[in-house]
Design an enzyme around this catalytic site. Sequence first.
Site, mmCIF file in Angstrom:
data_model
loop_
_atom_site.group_PDB
_atom_site.id
_atom_site.type_symbol
_atom_site.label_atom_id
_atom_site.label_comp_id
_atom_site.label_asym_id
_atom_site.label_seq_id
_atom_site.Cartn_x
_atom_site.Cartn_y
_atom_site.Cartn_z
ATOM 1 N N ASP A 57 0.841 -1.190 0.000
ATOM 2 C CA ASP A 57 0.000 0.000 0.000
ATOM 3 C C ASP A 57 0.883 1.249 0.000
ATOM 4 O O ASP A 57 2.099 1.157 -0.190
ATOM 5 C CB ASP A 57 -0.973 -0.015 1.191
ATOM 6 C CG ASP A 57 -0.283 -0.049 2.541
ATOM 7 O OD1 ASP A 57 0.935 0.236 2.618
ATOM 8 O OD2 ASP A 57 -0.957 -0.353 3.538
ATOM 9 N N LEU A 58 0.297 2.378 0.232
ATOM 10 C CA LEU A 58 1.011 3.653 0.191
ATOM 11 C C LEU A 58 2.185 3.702 1.169
ATOM 12 O O LEU A 58 3.181 4.369 0.914
ATOM 13 C CB LEU A 58 0.030 4.797 0.482
ATOM 14 C CG LEU A 58 0.554 6.211 0.338
ATOM 15 C CD1 LEU A 58 1.029 6.469 -1.092
ATOM 16 C CD2 LEU A 58 -0.531 7.205 0.710
#
Length: 132
Positions: free
Chosen positions: A16-17
Site C-alpha cells: 500500500d502507500l
Amino acid sequence: MTPHVHPVRIYYEDTDLSGLVYHANYLRYMERAREHLIGPDELVRLYNEEGVGFVVYKAEMTFKEGAKLGDVIEVRTTVEPSSDFRLVFQQDIYHQGRGTLMVQGLIHLVTVDHDQRLVKLPESVRRALAAG
C-alpha cells in the site's frame, strides 16, 4: 506436528502507500497456503464430485511486523479438526530470511454443500490431514 510451509514473494501490487503489505493480502496468502496443503486438484474433485466446499467461519489475525516489497515470507500452517464440520488452521507468517514472526493467524473453516448447508468433513480430507 510439522507445519506445511508455503513461500510467498512480495510484489509491488501487494503493498500500500506505506510500502508495506496491505493487511487484507495476508488472508490471500493464508488461503493459498491452505489450498496447497489440501491440494488444488483435491479441492476441485471435492467440489465437482462430492459437492463439498470450504468457507471461512472465523478469522483472527495479530500483526507484529509488516512485510515489504521484495521480501519472501513463509506461511507456516498446521491444522486440526475441531468438530465433524470444522477445521482450525494455525497460520503464522514468518520472514523467510530472518525467521521473525510477522503475522499470527487462526482460521476456522467449515464444510458446506452447493446450497451452503453444513456437511461433515469428507473422509478423504481427514485421511490426508492425518497423513501429514
